[in-house]
Design a protein around this motif. Structure first.
Motif, mmCIF file in Angstrom:
data_model
loop_
_atom_site.group_PDB
_atom_site.id
_atom_site.type_symbol
_atom_site.label_atom_id
_atom_site.label_comp_id
_atom_site.label_asym_id
_atom_site.label_seq_id
_atom_site.Cartn_x
_atom_site.Cartn_y
_atom_site.Cartn_z
ATOM 1 N N LYS A 1 -69.885 73.274 8.094
ATOM 2 C CA LYS A 1 -69.157 72.617 8.935
ATOM 3 C C LYS A 1 -69.513 71.178 8.597
ATOM 4 N N ILE A 2 -68.551 70.113 8.290
ATOM 5 C CA ILE A 2 -68.946 68.904 8.043
ATOM 6 C C ILE A 2 -68.458 68.029 8.775
ATOM 7 N N PRO A 3 -69.075 67.293 9.783
ATOM 8 C CA PRO A 3 -68.450 66.419 10.970
ATOM 9 C C PRO A 3 -67.462 65.390 10.448
ATOM 10 N N LEU A 4 -66.478 65.158 10.952
ATOM 11 C CA LEU A 4 -65.466 64.068 10.461
ATOM 12 C C LEU A 4 -65.058 64.038 9.242
ATOM 13 N N SER A 5 -64.571 65.637 8.811
ATOM 14 C CA SER A 5 -64.366 65.800 7.463
ATOM 15 C C SER A 5 -62.820 65.798 7.155
ATOM 16 N N SER A 6 -61.841 65.379 7.910
ATOM 17 C CA SER A 6 -60.602 65.557 7.610
ATOM 18 C C SER A 6 -59.908 64.105 8.285
ATOM 19 N N LEU A 7 -58.741 63.814 7.916
ATOM 20 C CA LEU A 7 -58.055 62.613 8.478
ATOM 21 C C LEU A 7 -57.788 62.998 9.784
ATOM 22 N N ARG A 8 -57.214 64.284 10.360
ATOM 23 C CA ARG A 8 -57.121 64.515 11.554
ATOM 24 C C ARG A 8 -58.317 64.224 12.519
ATOM 25 N N TYR A 9 -59.487 64.625 12.166
ATOM 26 C CA TYR A 9 -60.718 64.512 12.929
ATOM 27 C C TYR A 9 -60.895 62.992 12.986
ATOM 28 N N LEU A 10 -60.534 62.138 11.978
ATOM 29 C CA LEU A 10 -60.881 60.659 12.215
ATOM 30 C C LEU A 10 -59.777 59.819 13.040
ATOM 31 N N ASP A 11 -58.565 60.558 13.297
ATOM 32 C CA ASP A 11 -57.725 59.890 14.046
ATOM 33 C C ASP A 11 -57.992 60.183 15.389
ATOM 34 N N THR A 12 -59.100 59.223 16.214
ATOM 35 C CA THR A 12 -59.265 59.535 17.459
ATOM 36 C C THR A 12 -58.736 58.658 18.587
ATOM 37 N N GLY A 13 -57.479 58.109 18.023
ATOM 38 C CA GLY A 13 -56.765 56.985 19.539
ATOM 39 C C GLY A 13 -56.877 55.563 19.313
ATOM 40 N N ASP A 14 -57.362 55.271 18.153
ATOM 41 C CA ASP A 14 -57.457 53.773 17.896
ATOM 42 C C ASP A 14 -56.186 53.476 17.125
ATOM 43 N N PRO A 15 -55.235 52.533 17.477
ATOM 44 C CA PRO A 15 -54.015 52.114 16.736
ATOM 45 C C PRO A 15 -54.204 51.656 15.369
ATOM 46 N N GLN A 16 -55.341 50.940 15.000
ATOM 47 C CA GLN A 16 -55.431 50.598 13.418
ATOM 48 C C GLN A 16 -55.764 51.753 12.836
ATOM 49 N N VAL A 17 -56.748 52.491 13.131
ATOM 50 C CA VAL A 17 -57.158 53.787 12.361
ATOM 51 C C VAL A 17 -56.039 54.610 12.273
ATOM 52 N N ALA A 18 -55.049 54.888 13.295
ATOM 53 C CA ALA A 18 -53.904 55.658 13.157
ATOM 54 C C ALA A 18 -52.857 55.307 12.043
ATOM 55 N N SER A 19 -52.781 53.787 12.063
ATOM 56 C CA SER A 19 -52.029 53.487 10.867
ATOM 57 C C SER A 19 -52.371 53.687 9.647
ATOM 58 N N VAL A 20 -53.814 53.486 9.539
ATOM 59 C CA VAL A 20 -54.326 53.853 8.070
ATOM 60 C C VAL A 20 -54.179 55.329 8.004
ATOM 61 N N VAL A 21 -54.403 56.285 8.645
ATOM 62 C CA VAL A 21 -54.423 57.778 8.443
ATOM 63 C C VAL A 21 -52.737 57.884 8.321
ATOM 64 N N GLN A 22 -51.771 57.158 8.871
ATOM 65 C CA GLN A 22 -50.371 57.499 8.534
ATOM 66 C C GLN A 22 -50.101 57.435 7.034
ATOM 67 N N LYS A 23 -50.648 56.075 6.503
ATOM 68 C CA LYS A 23 -50.334 55.663 5.247
ATOM 69 C C LYS A 23 -50.911 56.781 4.222
ATOM 70 N N LEU A 24 -51.995 56.941 4.611
ATOM 71 C CA LEU A 24 -52.967 58.011 3.621
ATOM 72 C C LEU A 24 -52.405 59.300 3.558
ATOM 73 N N ARG A 25 -51.702 59.755 4.671
ATOM 74 C CA ARG A 25 -51.020 60.959 4.477
ATOM 75 C C ARG A 25 -49.568 61.077 3.562
ATOM 76 N N ILE A 26 -49.059 59.955 3.904
ATOM 77 C CA ILE A 26 -47.657 59.691 3.024
ATOM 78 C C ILE A 26 -48.084 59.676 1.598
ATOM 79 N N ILE A 27 -49.060 59.128 1.111
ATOM 80 C CA ILE A 27 -49.327 59.108 -0.343
ATOM 81 C C ILE A 27 -50.200 60.267 -0.836
ATOM 82 N N GLN A 28 -50.512 61.224 0.065
ATOM 83 C CA GLN A 28 -51.196 62.338 -0.513
ATOM 84 C C GLN A 28 -50.783 63.243 -1.669
ATOM 85 N N GLY A 29 -51.453 63.621 -2.429
ATOM 86 C CA GLY A 29 -50.982 64.211 -3.698
ATOM 87 C C GLY A 29 -50.191 63.673 -4.678
ATOM 88 N N ARG A 30 -50.107 62.240 -4.535
ATOM 89 C CA ARG A 30 -49.444 61.233 -5.413
ATOM 90 C C ARG A 30 -50.337 60.747 -6.629
#
Length: 674
Positions: free
Chosen positions: A332-361
């Motif tokens: 069990k690794i705390p804060l181990s995924s992008l979903r876990y890091l997305d905790t409601g801050d708009p700026q962080v949510a934007s970062v997570v969204q961009k990272l999900r778009i380029i996953q696997g590229r």
């Protein structure tokens, strides 16, 4: 089966033993050392010796003691954070007493340099007479040398608390020392040094025994994953290999005595039965019985038909000491995924969204942000959510590795490539990240001459280890992070423009904690990671209001460390209240005008002997004056609670004599003794 035992079992002996300051035993040690100093031909008026302070000498020492340094340096930083601005310094030495590395307040470092208290200088007894470093190593135990107890008059303005550091085989590998002005000494400084040394020792086990059967255990389950847990290591057929200090105490045997035992003789069951227990527990705690009938709680994790126990980190900001050689994945690794890091801050949510778009590229990612904003956590989450998650995540902090070692750390080396090189050479961190993720933290601190080599590796995807004429293919996804303005560095000629554009495929910026809108959610998640599932601790509205008004210059690293301390202080009282917060934090928030009426001002230290000491982790009740006396009382109360009123055990935990506690008895609440 005997399941009862003193609650401090494994706690007291988790640290090196030491004679209580000003006890008859301590006086005898000092007297014996003073006699040895005279026999060495030294005189009290002997001048400080600056020999050995050349850069070449220090570089060679760091190469020869690389294993010790890489594990101790992060712990030293954490220790120094606790004593900063107290006219003090933290020192790491070799097993013979030569200083390897130091951290300290600028004003005190200047004073220390006047007596050659600096890297490259020999502080053994033969060189400096009675002093904490030399005498602790000579005696093989933690020791305080205060003021005039130093043999050389030039050193008598110092007070030093030093503890030897043992390697995983039980041999002395170096020493950790906290030195300060003798007028600023506090008896709890030694406790901080001993706990830090134990942290270093425990982290070494994972590197020396990465795939052996490593068991973490303690009679009390809440101590699993802390510095006081026992760690015992066995081969897969049950042969004993090593044990840390706490394990030796719980077994009731020294490491030499333990070498005559096997897993079966120590735990009463065969190693195959243990594997069955561990598999059934599926990463959770399970009970075993020691050879003397005492029941202990264990935790271990089975992988590839062997047992690799979880590596628990005390202090969430500490980096893995040597991730290039073996990756330890916790169940069990705390804060181990992008979903876990997305905790409601708009700026962080934007970062997570961009990272999900380029996953696997396979696009390189550059993370910007202030120190402590969680850039390393984001990099780990990127890896964990990627198709490379089953391979290694290798973290390289370009700022924490000495410049002369970065090249060998990154690219590896062949046997005999340089003085002090390992017998079989070393796999570099880049090669260890093959088919996985390479995280280059603080990339702006990478020396310019190595930037060209890194660029070539990233472009050609080949590594040429030092001393080797061959090139090795390597496939890595690169994530880098920095808190510096790389474009300004490019303009100044300190960062390569071509490397910059090779690394910044996607640039994302993490906001500072003071700018985030999700402080409440983040605080609750951190608290949940610090508490057991059946013992969650909340936070009072007053404290949360303070948190919202505070600027958090240290960002998440500061918040995490503050909450970690507060959780320990509030364990018996439910929610975290104002008086559970460290004194230095309370002092800072007094400057916030709307809260000045709520928080009592700090009073000047009223000690008749010394001014304020460096123990910010001990706090007092808000209705009391914040004096050194009250800090000491609170520390004694906490130690007595931990030891269930056992004065001897509490004295050992604090590193003081029993008489010190008895002298304060009239000031302590009755509940402290039960």
């Amino acid at each position: 089966m005997n399941t009862s035992q003193p609650s401090t079992r494994g706690v007291m002996q988790a640290y090196p033993q030491s004679a209580s300051y000003n006890s008859p035993e301590h006086a005898a040690i000092i007297a014996s050392s003073q006699e040895r100093s005279r026999n060495y031909g030294l005189t009290p008026t002997y001048s400080p010796d600056y020999s050995g302070t050349t850069l070449c000498c220090v570089d060679t020492l760091l190469e020869e003691n690389h294993f010790l340094y890489q594990h101790a340096a992060p712990v030293m930083e954490t220790l120094y954070e606790q004593i900063a601005n107290t006219h003090s310094m933290v020192l790491l030495t070799t097993r013979t007493g030569t200083i390897l590395h130091s951290l300290g307040d600028a004003d005190f470092l200047e004073k220390a340099s006047q007596v050659a208290l600096a890297p490259g200088v020999d502080w053994s007894e033969k060189s400096k007479g009675t002093n904490a470093i030399g005498t602790a190593l000579k005696e093989g135990q933690a020791l305080v040398v205060h003021g005039s107890q130093h043999f050389l008059q030039a050193n008598q303005f110092l007070t030093c608390s030093c503890t030897p550091i043992l390697d995983p085989h039980g041999d002395v590998i170096g020493a950790l020392d906290v030195t300060g002005d003798y007028r600023s000494y506090h008896q709890h400084t030694m406790a901080l040094a001993r706990m830090s040394a134990q942290m270093i020792e425990n982290h070494m086990f994972a590197d020396v025994f990465p795939t052996e059967v490593r068991i973490h255990f303690h009679a009390r389950p809440e101590f699993i994953g802390t510095i006081v847990e026992g760690i015992a290591v066995f081969t897969t057929d049950g042969r004993f290999l090593s044990a840390n200090r706490s394990a030796q105490f719980q077994f009731g045997m020294s490491i030499n005595a333990l070498r005559a035992h096997t897993f079966s003789s120590l735990f009463g069951i065969g190693i195959s039965q243990f594997f069955d227990h561990a598999r059934s527990a599926n990463g959770q705690h399970f009970r075993l019985c020691l050879h003397d009938g005492v029941s202990v709680c264990c935790k271990s994790e089975l992988k590839f038909n062997s047992t690799i126990s979880q590596l628990s980190h005390l202090g969430g900001d500490l980096k893995q000491p040597n991730p290039a050689y073996k990756r330890r994945k916790e169940e069990k690794i705390p804060l181990s995924s992008l979903r876990y890091l997305d905790t409601g801050d708009p700026q962080v949510a934007s970062v997570v969204q961009k990272l999900r778009i380029i996953q696997g590229r396979d696009i390189p990612i550059m993370i910007l942000g202030e120190t402590g904003t969680g850039k390393d956590l984001l990099a780990q989450a990127i890896h964990n959510d990627s198709t490379r998650s089953h391979k290694n995540f290798v973290s390289v902090n370009c700022a924490s590795i000495p410049e002369n070692l970065i090249e060998s750390e990154l690219f590896g080396y062949e046997e005999g490539a340089f003085t002090g090189a390992k017998r079989k050479g070393s796999t570099g961190k880049i090669l260890f990240a093959h088919e996985g993720t390479l995280f280059l933290d603080e990339i702006g601190d990478m020396p310019l001459h190595l930037q060209a080599r890194l660029l070539r590796v990233l472009q050609e995807r080949k590594v040429n280890p030092l001393g080797s004429g061959r090139e090795v293919d390597v496939d890595v996804t690169v994530v880098c992070a920095t808190n510096k303005n790389l474009k300004e560095m490019i303009a100044n000629g300190t960062f390569r423009e071509d490397l910059y554009y090779r690394l910044n495929g996607l640039v994302v910026k993490l906001p500072a904690l003071r700018d985030r809108k999700d402080l409440d959610v983040v605080t609750k998640k951190i608290l949940a990671s610090l508490c057991s599932a059946d013992k969650l601790i909340g936070i009072s509205p007053d404290v949360m209001e303070v948190f919202h008004r505070y600027a958090w210059p240290g960002n998440f690293r500061q918040l995490y460390n503050l909450l970690r301390t507060a959780v320990v202080m509030a364990e018996c009282e439910g929610d975290i209240q104002m008086h559970h917060l460290p004194d230095d934090f309370l002092s800072e928030i007094q400057q916030i005008a709307p809260l000045q009426a709520r928080i009592e001002p700090l009073e000047p230290v009223a000690s008749p002997v010394q001014p304020q000491a460096s123990t910010p982790t001990f706090t007092t009740h808000p209705t009391q004056a914040f004096t050194l006396e009250n800090v000491a009382i609170d520390a004694i109360v906490q130690a007595l609670r931990t030891s269930k009123g056992n004065v001897s055990a509490a004295a050992k935990l604090l590193g003081v004599s029993r008489n010190t506690i008895y002298r304060k008895k009239h000031l302590l609440p009755d509940a402290a003794w039960h």
